[in-house]
Write a protein that holds these residues in place. Sequence first.
Motif, PDB file in Angstrom:
ATOM      1  N   GLN A   6      -2.938   4.168  -0.957  1.00  0.00           N
ATOM      2  CA  GLN A   6      -4.333   3.881  -1.261  1.00  0.00           C
ATOM      3  C   GLN A   6      -5.228   4.007  -0.028  1.00  0.00           C
ATOM      4  OE1 GLN A   6      -1.781   1.888  -2.205  1.00  0.00           O
ATOM      5  NE2 GLN A   6      -1.892   1.672  -4.407  1.00  0.00           N
ATOM      6  N   ARG A  63      -2.199  -3.022  -6.809  1.00  0.00           N
ATOM      7  CA  ARG A  63      -1.127  -2.539  -5.926  1.00  0.00           C
ATOM      8  C   ARG A  63       0.208  -3.036  -6.459  1.00  0.00           C
ATOM      9  NH1 ARG A  63      -5.247  -0.870  -4.621  1.00  0.00           N
ATOM     10  NH2 ARG A  63      -6.219  -0.624  -2.587  1.00  0.00           N
ATOM     11  N   SER A 118      -7.301  -0.701   2.360  1.00  0.00           N
ATOM     12  CA  SER A 118      -7.309   0.100   1.151  1.00  0.00           C
ATOM     13  C   SER A 118      -8.061  -0.532  -0.005  1.00  0.00           C
ATOM     14  CB  SER A 118      -5.875   0.399   0.723  1.00  0.00           C
ATOM     15  OG  SER A 118      -5.173  -0.786   0.453  1.00  0.00           O
ATOM     16  N   ASP A 174       0.875  -1.174   0.000  1.00  0.00           N
ATOM     17  CA  ASP A 174       0.000   0.000   0.000  1.00  0.00           C
ATOM     18  C   ASP A 174       0.910   1.221   0.000  1.00  0.00           C
ATOM     19  OD1 ASP A 174      -1.457   2.320   1.046  1.00  0.00           O
ATOM     20  OD2 ASP A 174      -3.097   0.911   1.362  1.00  0.00           O
TER      21      ASP A 174
END
Length: 112
Positions: free
Chosen positions: A12, A104, A21, A9
């Motif tokens: 986000q 991601r 997220s 992450d």
Amino acid sequence: MQFLVNVIDDGQARAAGRTESATQAEMDAVDALNDRLGDAVVFAAGVSAPADGTVVDARGGTPDTAAGLVGDHDAYVAGFWVMDLPDAETALRVATEASAACNRRIELRPLL
């Protein structure tokens, strides 16, 4: 071979104003990937927010603890898989699929 596949992450959750997220669409895509990979997924989990972490250092005899993460707080592991895959080439392909599914960056590392 087993591989650690970390979901990174890098803003986000903060942008969404929440701890986790993933959107529902991303969670659905990850679930579909997990189903397709079947037994190759040894273990998978999300990880709590960085504020929930504690760094412990007892190397000097007296334990020292600090709230948070060891490194950069702008990018952190938000979830992970441990996967049993035949080789590094397959692991890279699966990590690419995982990155697309969860939207991601992914950190891929062989387990020793």
